[in-house]
Scaffold this motif. Structure first.
Motif, PDB file in Angstrom:
ATOM      1  N   HIS A  97       0.854  -1.187   0.000  1.00 20.25           N
ATOM      2  CA  HIS A  97       0.000   0.000   0.000  1.00 20.25           C
ATOM      3  C   HIS A  97       0.891   1.239   0.000  1.00 20.25           C
ATOM      4  CE1 HIS A  97      -2.655   3.000   2.023  1.00 20.25           C
ATOM      5  NE2 HIS A  97      -3.586   2.390   1.312  1.00 20.25           N
ATOM      6  N   SER A  98       0.348   2.386  -0.464  1.00 19.31           N
ATOM      7  CA  SER A  98       1.183   3.591  -0.531  1.00 19.31           C
ATOM      8  C   SER A  98       1.788   3.930   0.833  1.00 19.31           C
ATOM      9  CB  SER A  98       0.384   4.769  -1.081  1.00 19.31           C
ATOM     10  OG  SER A  98      -0.807   4.931  -0.349  1.00 19.31           O
ATOM     11  N   ALA A  99       1.031   3.734   1.921  1.00 16.16           N
ATOM     12  CA  ALA A  99       1.587   4.014   3.256  1.00 16.16           C
ATOM     13  C   ALA A  99       2.782   3.104   3.519  1.00 16.16           C
ATOM     14  CB  ALA A  99       0.523   3.811   4.321  1.00 16.16           C
ATOM     15  N   LEU A 139       0.054  10.188   6.792  1.00 21.13           N
ATOM     16  CA  LEU A 139      -1.061  10.808   6.061  1.00 21.13           C
ATOM     17  C   LEU A 139      -1.837   9.756   5.278  1.00 21.13           C
ATOM     18  CD1 LEU A 139       0.161  14.107   4.352  1.00 21.13           C
ATOM     19  CD2 LEU A 139      -1.781  13.821   5.889  1.00 21.13           C
ATOM     20  N   HIS A 140      -1.107   8.887   4.542  1.00 21.52           N
ATOM     21  CA  HIS A 140      -1.783   7.906   3.708  1.00 21.52           C
ATOM     22  C   HIS A 140      -2.395   6.788   4.533  1.00 21.52           C
ATOM     23  CE1 HIS A 140       0.524  10.059   0.635  1.00 21.52           C
ATOM     24  NE2 HIS A 140      -0.375   9.632  -0.219  1.00 21.52           N
ATOM     25  N   PHE A 141      -1.754   6.465   5.664  1.00 22.34           N
ATOM     26  CA  PHE A 141      -2.234   5.364   6.491  1.00 22.34           C
ATOM     27  C   PHE A 141      -3.521   5.739   7.227  1.00 22.34           C
ATOM     28  CE2 PHE A 141      -1.649   2.772  10.536  1.00 22.34           C
ATOM     29  CZ  PHE A 141      -2.041   1.582   9.957  1.00 22.34           C
ATOM     30  N   TRP A 142      -3.497   6.895   7.898  1.00 19.29           N
ATOM     31  CA  TRP A 142      -4.631   7.255   8.750  1.00 19.29           C
ATOM     32  C   TRP A 142      -5.650   8.162   8.059  1.00 19.29           C
ATOM     33  CZ3 TRP A 142       0.068   6.794  11.817  1.00 19.29           C
ATOM     34  CH2 TRP A 142       0.010   5.740  12.740  1.00 19.29           C
ATOM     35  N   PHE A 143      -5.410   8.513   6.795  1.00 19.01           N
ATOM     36  CA  PHE A 143      -6.331   9.371   6.059  1.00 19.01           C
ATOM     37  C   PHE A 143      -7.784   8.879   6.159  1.00 19.01           C
ATOM     38  CE2 PHE A 143      -8.496  11.011   2.333  1.00 19.01           C
ATOM     39  CZ  PHE A 143      -8.069  12.318   2.255  1.00 19.01           C
ATOM     40  N   MET A 188     -11.613   7.798   1.179  1.00 19.24           N
ATOM     41  CA  MET A 188     -10.440   7.134   0.593  1.00 19.24           C
ATOM     42  C   MET A 188      -9.859   8.037  -0.494  1.00 19.24           C
ATOM     43  SD  MET A 188     -10.363   4.266   2.288  1.00 19.24           S
ATOM     44  CE  MET A 188      -9.479   2.919   1.504  1.00 19.24           C
ATOM     45  N   PHE A 189      -8.538   7.901  -0.730  1.00 22.62           N
ATOM     46  CA  PHE A 189      -7.915   8.621  -1.840  1.00 22.62           C
ATOM     47  C   PHE A 189      -7.602   7.628  -2.940  1.00 22.62           C
ATOM     48  CE2 PHE A 189      -4.832   7.475   1.410  1.00 22.62           C
ATOM     49  CZ  PHE A 189      -3.960   6.688   0.683  1.00 22.62           C
ATOM     50  N   ASN A 190      -7.177   8.131  -4.102  1.00 17.52           N
ATOM     51  CA  ASN A 190      -6.850   7.246  -5.221  1.00 17.52           C
ATOM     52  C   ASN A 190      -5.482   6.611  -4.987  1.00 17.52           C
ATOM     53  OD1 ASN A 190      -5.764   6.263  -7.697  1.00 17.52           O
ATOM     54  ND2 ASN A 190      -7.412   7.337  -8.755  1.00 17.52           N
TER      55      ASN A 190
END
Lengths: 312, 533
Positions: free
Chosen positions: B346-348, B404-408, B415-417
């Protein structure tokens, strides 16, 4: 591309030894960690959502191994760094002493025989030199990459530095401690001379003025002085404003002074500004220029004037 | 682990109330976390623009974009804003605020009103510094005397701003320490705490103990400038080196205020996406405290060439190497956690892996600066610039982006892309390395830092570094757009999209007002991944 600056002092090769050992150790650890990281990330990539994983929470033997081995290596690095540092901080008794003053934004060097130079430090090959240094205004730092030496100059206290130059040639002096607007222009050169050339320089003949330089036309000699004596740190020749007024297009025109009066920029004004810089300061500039009396000769000033005249 | 959820039809999400007053008067730790997040992100982008400007000037050896004075202002603002307005309060205040009560099973922090007060003090500090931009300082973020005492730029305002900020930092630290001591849910023993909490705890201790020192130092500098008292001026019996001792006594621990929370973030992200318990939990937890403690004893390694005694230099070099040990232990433990895992990139997780890789480079290059002989050559060159950015961006900022990406989804319930996020990550990773890796070579070759112009021999590496900054800037731009788009248009986030076991994922996204319908009872540690039920 070179990896490391020229090895030009007795200390340089010792420092490079420390650099090399740390580089090798770092590479071993870096490559190891990267390989393991990438290998795990690929090999154990999730293939199914319901994949099961083992419950591994740690390993005491591993923890001990990767605490003890780095600790030993770190102590070795510390000791090696310290041993070389001790050499760097212990000048030999027979060193030649030169007094260094750092000022915004030039270096002055005073020698035991009463000689004085600006931005150029003359030393003899294979003869240890000890610099006794002080700053006149703010912090500066004397840094010669080719010698691997660096030491801050502090107002109100003397610091020292020593090296034995091993190569004939000229080497960059950088100011490494941020000292304001002209910081990146506070450049100098160490000129390492052969024993014969050094003797000639010591006796008062300007070493850099071999036959070639002496025969330069005045304007070209002036340009050389402009670059080598530190004028360029504060005075531009392209019209941009640094610490002092630009030389471009200034000669023959009048300028306004601090008190509102004006003065024509002619030979006499240029000469006065070099020897008594505080006498008539151009409006909008701080009276910070040091006097060049005893550093530049009348011939040098004539050459500078000739150079400034060419800057239309 | 607590078996605790709130049904979606009964809870009120904390974002429900609208209107400006519901924000500026909110004592909800999650809302205060968001206000910090927005403020620090704004300052991150501002300081980033200054970085791009100063790198642009360095594309060529001569001054062709701005004059030296303006360049000096650029790097001063870049450094001061990044350090004091983004990276020090950054993760600690934003994610610390949002996560600490959720992770320990508490309804809020111990002193919610003080928490809101801390935010407003932070904002007051930023306003003062913005006023100072009228005649911006050119001292560098370190404000070294005597230059800072004599330059005719507005040093007083910017240091006053930083002084005020310090109170925010101290009060936040105090609040978190009390919260972690007193507000843990039943069963949440110290050895069951998530590692982000351990990291926040160590950070809070540093904030509380170290920040007053920088506050006093800056106050002395302000007195020297305004009243002419000679603390640092040798002509009046002062000592310029004293300033450096004071400054680094705070600022070295501050380096750890910046990096320890990021280490905590990484310790949360890696187990979840590897679906493995964190390897060596206690070693990581205690090494945070160990680092915090030793960090008070190493400050003078910034001063080996300053004129301090050789004995002092030797002792500080030795102590500096001690810090490397707990740091190395963490890197080994993170790597070992991946072993036999079920790794989802994942991005995170990509940011977490980038953190381990880049932070390793940052840590190892620290050895060159800890060893006395090599530090003499490398001090105040681009080697230091590169090392520091590998730790600060490669470490803290990667940790921040990872967080940021994990807890967004948890913060905002959106959700983000993910594909765009990965593309942005690739640009950021490549751009960062192209920018800063060449600087190690520049430093070894002798290129001093803070040079508005430079000798032509350094041009190829300097311009390469500038090209890298464009790639990095582009990556951050894409990332920002993607997250904002997710915020506005994103799909609704599930409660626990990654299958995490820690408490904050056991409540709806976004969490309800008081976090938990009833205080959970904790029966196991946070990292029981792969444990047979």
């Amino acid at each position: 591309m070179t990896w490391i600056p020229e090895v030009a002092s007795n200390l340089a090769s010792k420092v490079d030894g420390v650099l090399l050992l740390i580089t090798l150790l770092s590479l071993v650890f870096f490559i190891l960690i990267t390989i393991v990281l990438v290998y795990f990330a690929i090999k154990y990539r999730r293939k199914r959502e319901d994949e099961e994983t083992p419950y591994i929470t740690g390993s005491e033997p591993l923890e001990i191994i990767w605490t003890v081995i780095p600790s030993i290596l770190l102590i070795v690095l510390f000791i090696y760094g310290f041993v070389v540092f001790k050499d760097m901080r212990t000048p030999p008794e027979d060193s030649v002493e030169v007094t260094v003053q750092g000022k915004q934004w030039l270096w002055t060097f005073d020698y035991y025989n009463g000689k004085k130079t600006i931005n150029e430090l003359y030393v003899q090959q294979n003869r240890p030199v000890r610099l006794v240094m002080e700053a006149q205004d703010v912090l500066h730092s004397f840094f010669v990459p080719g010698f691997r030496v660096k030491q801050d100059l502090v107002p109100g206290r003397y610091t020292q530095l020593w090296f034995t130059p091993t190569k004939i040639g000229t080497f960059d002096i950088f100011c490494a401690e941020y000292c304001g607007t002209g910081h990146s222009a506070m450049l100098g050169k160490v000129v390492v001379l052969s024993p014969e050339a050094y003797e000639i320089w010591e006796k008062g003949v300007k070493a850099e003025e071999g036959a070639g330089v002496a025969s330069l036309p005045p304007a070209e000699l002036g340009e050389k002085i402009y670059k080598e004596k530190g004028c360029n740190a504060c005075h531009s020749v392209d019209g941009s404003t640094l610490v002092g007024p630009s030389f471009k297009g200034i000669f023959g025109h009048s300028v306004e002074l601090q008190d509102g009066s004006t003065v024509d920029v002619d030979e006499n004004y240029v000469k006065q500004s070099i020897f008594e810089p505080q006498a008539q300061v151009v409006k909008g500039f701080a009276p910070v220029m040091p006097s060049f009396k005893g550093i530049l000769s009348d011939e040098d000033v004539t050459a500078l004037v000739a150079y400034i005249k060419t800057l239309k | 682990m607590a078996n605790h959820t709130i049904a979606h039809d009964v809870y009120v999400p904390f974002l429900e109330k609208k209107g400006i007053l519901s924000w500026i008067l909110s004592t909800d730790h999650k809302r205060i976390g968001i206000m910090y997040l927005i403020s620090i992100s704004f300052f991150f982008l501002v300081a980033g623009v200054f970085a791009l400007l100063l790198r642009y000037e360095l594309l060529t050896p001569t001054s062709d974009f701005v004059q030296p004075h303006t360049y000096n202002v650029f790097f001063t603002l870049h450094g001061s804003i990044m350090v004091f307005f983004f990276i020090v309060p950054g993760l600690a205040a934003s994610f610390g605020n949002f996560l600490i009560p959720l992770m320990i099973g508490a309804p809020d922090v111990a002193f919610p009103k003080l928490n809101l007060g801390s935010y407003w003090i932070y904002l007051l500090g930023t306003v003062i510094v913005l006023i100072a931009l009228a005649k911006p300082a050119d001292t560098g973020w370190t404000f070294y005397t005597p230059y800072s005492a004599t330059t005719n730029t507005d040093v007083v305002m910017i240091t006053l701003g930083v002084f005020v900020l310090g109170f925010s930092s101290i009060l936040t630290g105090l609040n978190f320490i009390v919260t972690i001591h007193k507000m843990r849910a039943p069963g949440m023993t110290w050895h069951r705490l998530p590692l982000f909490i351990w990291a926040s705890y160590a950070t809070a201790v540093l904030q509380l103990l170290a920040t007053p020192v920088v506050g006093i130092t800056l106050l002395l500098l302000i007195m020297e400038r305004t009243l002419g008292v000679g603390f640092f001026d040798p002509a009046k019996g002062g000592d310029p080196i004293l300033f450096q001792n004071f400054f680094w006594f705070y600022s070295h621990p501050a380096v750890y205020i910046m990096i320890i929370p990021a280490m905590g973030v990484i310790s949360e992200i890696i187990p979840v996406f590897a679906r493995k318990p964190i390897f060596g939990y206690k070693a990581i937890a205690y090494s945070s405290l160990g680092i915090a403690f030793i960090s008070f004893l190493v400050w003078a390694h910034h001063m080996f060439t300053s004129g301090i005694s050789d004995t002092a230099a030797t002792i500080f070099s030795f102590l500096t190497f001690l810090v490397a040990i707990p740091t190395a232990i963490k890197v080994f433990n993170w790597t070992a956690t991946l072993y036999k895992g079920s790794i989802h990139l994942h991005s995170a997780m990509l940011y977490a892996l980038a953190f381990v890789f880049l932070f390793t480079i940052g840590g190892l290059t620290g050895l060159f600066l800890g060893a006395l002989a090599s530090d003499i050559h490398l001090h105040d060159t681009y080697f230091v610039v590169a090392h520091m950015h590998y730790v600060m961006i490669g470490g803290t900022v990667m940790g921040f982006f990872g967080a940021l990406h994990f807890w967004f989804p948890k913060w905002f319930g959106k959700m983000f892309n993910e594909t765009v996020a990965k593309i942005a990550w690739l640009f950021i990773f490549i751009g960062f390395n192209v920018t800063f890796f060449p600087q190690f070579f520049l430093g070894v070759q002798g290129m001093p830092r803070r040079y508005a112009t430079y000798p032509a021999e350094f041009e190829s590496l300097m311009s390469l570094s500038t090209y890298g900054s464009w790639i990095l800037g582009f990556g951050i731009f894409i990332m920002t757009i993607n997250l904002i788009a997710g915020l506005i248009n994103g799909e609704k986030a599930p409660q626990n999209p990654y299958g995490s076991l820690s408490l904050e994922w056991q409540v709806p996204s976004p969490p309800p007002l008081e976090n938990f319908e009833e205080i959970p009872h904790v029966t196991d540690w946070t990292y029981g991944y792969g444990k047979k039920k």
